[in-house]
Design a protein around this motif. Structure first.
Motif, PDB file in Angstrom:
ATOM      1  N   CYS A 155     -10.994  -5.760  -9.881  1.00  0.00           N
ATOM      2  CA  CYS A 155     -11.130  -4.442  -9.240  1.00  0.00           C
ATOM      3  C   CYS A 155     -11.721  -4.579  -7.840  1.00  0.00           C
ATOM      4  O   CYS A 155     -11.273  -3.915  -6.894  1.00  0.00           O
ATOM      5  N   LYS A 156     -12.712  -5.433  -7.733  1.00  0.00           N
ATOM      6  CA  LYS A 156     -13.381  -5.612  -6.440  1.00  0.00           C
ATOM      7  C   LYS A 156     -12.439  -6.232  -5.410  1.00  0.00           C
ATOM      8  O   LYS A 156     -12.462  -5.880  -4.231  1.00  0.00           O
ATOM      9  N   LEU A 157     -11.578  -7.152  -5.875  1.00  0.00           N
ATOM     10  CA  LEU A 157     -10.626  -7.808  -4.982  1.00  0.00           C
ATOM     11  C   LEU A 157      -9.372  -6.960  -4.755  1.00  0.00           C
ATOM     12  O   LEU A 157      -8.549  -7.283  -3.903  1.00  0.00           O
ATOM     13  N   LYS A 158      -9.206  -5.885  -5.551  1.00  0.00           N
ATOM     14  CA  LYS A 158      -8.011  -5.050  -5.513  1.00  0.00           C
ATOM     15  C   LYS A 158      -6.756  -5.903  -5.708  1.00  0.00           C
ATOM     16  O   LYS A 158      -5.771  -5.796  -4.962  1.00  0.00           O
ATOM     17  N   SER A 159      -6.802  -6.741  -6.727  1.00  0.00           N
ATOM     18  CA  SER A 159      -5.711  -7.666  -7.010  1.00  0.00           C
ATOM     19  C   SER A 159      -4.820  -7.112  -8.125  1.00  0.00           C
ATOM     20  O   SER A 159      -5.213  -7.100  -9.292  1.00  0.00           O
ATOM     21  N   LEU A 160      -3.630  -6.662  -7.777  1.00  0.00           N
ATOM     22  CA  LEU A 160      -2.708  -6.152  -8.770  1.00  0.00           C
ATOM     23  C   LEU A 160      -2.190  -7.290  -9.653  1.00  0.00           C
ATOM     24  O   LEU A 160      -1.972  -7.096 -10.859  1.00  0.00           O
ATOM     25  N   ARG A 161      -2.017  -8.467  -9.077  1.00  0.00           N
ATOM     26  CA  ARG A 161      -1.581  -9.623  -9.871  1.00  0.00           C
ATOM     27  C   ARG A 161      -2.636  -9.965 -10.921  1.00  0.00           C
ATOM     28  O   ARG A 161      -2.305 -10.241 -12.068  1.00  0.00           O
ATOM     29  N   GLN A 216       1.096   0.694 -12.351  1.00  0.00           N
ATOM     30  CA  GLN A 216       1.345   1.617 -11.240  1.00  0.00           C
ATOM     31  C   GLN A 216       0.098   2.411 -10.892  1.00  0.00           C
ATOM     32  O   GLN A 216      -0.189   2.652  -9.716  1.00  0.00           O
ATOM     33  N   SER A 217      -0.657   2.799 -11.935  1.00  0.00           N
ATOM     34  CA  SER A 217      -1.886   3.555 -11.683  1.00  0.00           C
ATOM     35  C   SER A 217      -2.887   2.720 -10.901  1.00  0.00           C
ATOM     36  O   SER A 217      -3.592   3.226 -10.021  1.00  0.00           O
ATOM     37  N   TRP A 218      -2.951   1.414 -11.219  1.00  0.00           N
ATOM     38  CA  TRP A 218      -3.873   0.544 -10.491  1.00  0.00           C
ATOM     39  C   TRP A 218      -3.379   0.248  -9.076  1.00  0.00           C
ATOM     40  O   TRP A 218      -4.176   0.085  -8.151  1.00  0.00           O
ATOM     41  N   ALA A 219      -2.060   0.197  -8.891  1.00  0.00           N
ATOM     42  CA  ALA A 219      -1.511  -0.008  -7.550  1.00  0.00           C
ATOM     43  C   ALA A 219      -1.910   1.157  -6.647  1.00  0.00           C
ATOM     44  O   ALA A 219      -2.299   0.969  -5.483  1.00  0.00           O
ATOM     45  N   ILE A 220      -1.820   2.378  -7.185  1.00  0.00           N
ATOM     46  CA  ILE A 220      -2.227   3.563  -6.421  1.00  0.00           C
ATOM     47  C   ILE A 220      -3.728   3.538  -6.155  1.00  0.00           C
ATOM     48  O   ILE A 220      -4.190   3.834  -5.046  1.00  0.00           O
ATOM     49  N   THR A 221      -4.486   3.170  -7.184  1.00  0.00           N
ATOM     50  CA  THR A 221      -5.946   3.126  -7.045  1.00  0.00           C
ATOM     51  C   THR A 221      -6.362   2.127  -5.980  1.00  0.00           C
ATOM     52  O   THR A 221      -7.209   2.420  -5.127  1.00  0.00           O
ATOM     53  N   PHE A 222      -5.776   0.952  -6.005  1.00  0.00           N
ATOM     54  CA  PHE A 222      -6.139  -0.076  -5.025  1.00  0.00           C
ATOM     55  C   PHE A 222      -5.726   0.322  -3.609  1.00  0.00           C
ATOM     56  O   PHE A 222      -6.348  -0.101  -2.631  1.00  0.00           O
ATOM     57  N   GLN A 223      -4.690   1.131  -3.490  1.00  0.00           N
ATOM     58  CA  GLN A 223      -4.224   1.548  -2.171  1.00  0.00           C
ATOM     59  C   GLN A 223      -5.128   2.618  -1.558  1.00  0.00           C
ATOM     60  O   GLN A 223      -5.381   2.604  -0.351  1.00  0.00           O
ATOM     61  N   TRP A 224      -5.639   3.530  -2.410  1.00  0.00           N
ATOM     62  CA  TRP A 224      -6.378   4.675  -1.886  1.00  0.00           C
ATOM     63  C   TRP A 224      -7.871   4.631  -2.165  1.00  0.00           C
ATOM     64  O   TRP A 224      -8.649   5.281  -1.466  1.00  0.00           O
ATOM     65  N   ASP A 225      -8.277   3.895  -3.153  1.00  0.00           N
ATOM     66  CA  ASP A 225      -9.688   3.902  -3.545  1.00  0.00           C
ATOM     67  C   ASP A 225     -10.545   3.200  -2.496  1.00  0.00           C
ATOM     68  O   ASP A 225     -10.299   2.041  -2.148  1.00  0.00           O
ATOM     69  N   GLN A 226     -11.553   3.892  -2.007  1.00  0.00           N
ATOM     70  CA  GLN A 226     -12.473   3.318  -1.026  1.00  0.00           C
ATOM     71  C   GLN A 226     -13.722   2.738  -1.691  1.00  0.00           C
ATOM     72  O   GLN A 226     -14.556   2.146  -1.028  1.00  0.00           O
ATOM     73  N   HIS A 227     -13.848   2.934  -3.004  1.00  0.00           N
ATOM     74  CA  HIS A 227     -15.046   2.466  -3.717  1.00  0.00           C
ATOM     75  C   HIS A 227     -14.873   1.008  -4.116  1.00  0.00           C
ATOM     76  O   HIS A 227     -14.619   0.680  -5.267  1.00  0.00           O
TER      77      HIS A 227
END
Length: 220
Positions: A106-112, A142-153
């Motif tokens: 989550c911290k790295l925003k790694s979809l893989r 897909q939900s995590w892809a969106i989260t990683f794209q927009w989430d600033q936390h």
């Protein structure tokens, strides 16, 4: 030499496991068990490999139960793990390890990385704060892809982590803090064991709401 000195010798990080083992073997079982209660997971495992006698002492179920309650939680004091406390400790440690890997991903925003953590099944679910319920492996990703794209936390911190293993299922509850957010989110991750690995099958995170004693939402 007192018990703490013996424990210090038994750290097993400097090749002194055999010496520690010979000393512990000379103690009565109750005292030996007390001495081993000061050891950590790695030291207890290393001590069990010194010889057959020490293997019996280091595999004492009471020692592993004490270590479990020291490292994890005392909530399971009344249970009797079917495969013993050593196996239960190892399973709990593995589940917490996967949960920590989820936090790192989550911290790295790694979809893989996220795709490797989730079980590829149609029944997995993900519920993020203020979002719909995503069901199925592809939609969850897909939900995590969106989260990683927009989430600033990005700076997440996990606290009050509690894990429970029950057969091939396990769940972890914790508080999730985002940067300088006013309050934490309460989260639950559920895992299933498949082919020698723990996979995530459910994630649910929602804002924590502070309530008073007189609040009608408080369940007694």
């Amino acid at each position: 030499m007192n018990n703490k000195s013996q424990v210090k010798t038994a750290t097993c990080g400097n090749g002194n496991c055999a010496m520690a083992g010979s000393m512990i073997e000379q103690l009565v079982p109750e005292i030996a068990l007390h001495v081993m209660s000061f050891l950590d997971y790695g030291s207890l495992c290393s001590l069990s490999m010194t010889n057959s006698s020490m293997r019996r002492v280091a595999n004492d179920d009471r020692a592993w139960k004490a270590l479990y309650h020291k490292d994890f939680t005392t909530e399971q004091a009344a249970i009797s793990p079917p495969n013993g406390w050593k196996a239960y400790y190892a399973a709990t440690k593995a589940v917490i390890g996967v949960n920590e890997e989820w936090y790192r991903v989550c911290k790295l925003k790694s979809l893989r990385g996220m795709s490797r953590l989730w079980l590829n099944a149609d029944y997995v679910k993900c519920i993020l704060p203020g979002r719909a319920v995503f069901t199925g492996y592809e939609k969850v990703l897909q939900s995590w892809a969106i989260t990683f794209q927009w989430d600033q936390h990005n700076d997440r911190q996990l606290r009050d982590v509690q894990a429970r293993v029950f057969g091939d299922m396990a769940w972890v509850t914790f508080k999730e803090f985002f940067n300088a957010a006013i309050g934490p989110a309460l989260a639950t991750n559920i895992f299933e064991f498949h082919n020698g690995q723990w996979f995530m099958v459910h994630h649910h995170s929602s804002p924590m709401v502070e309530v008073g004693i007189g609040d009608p939402m408080v369940l007694v």
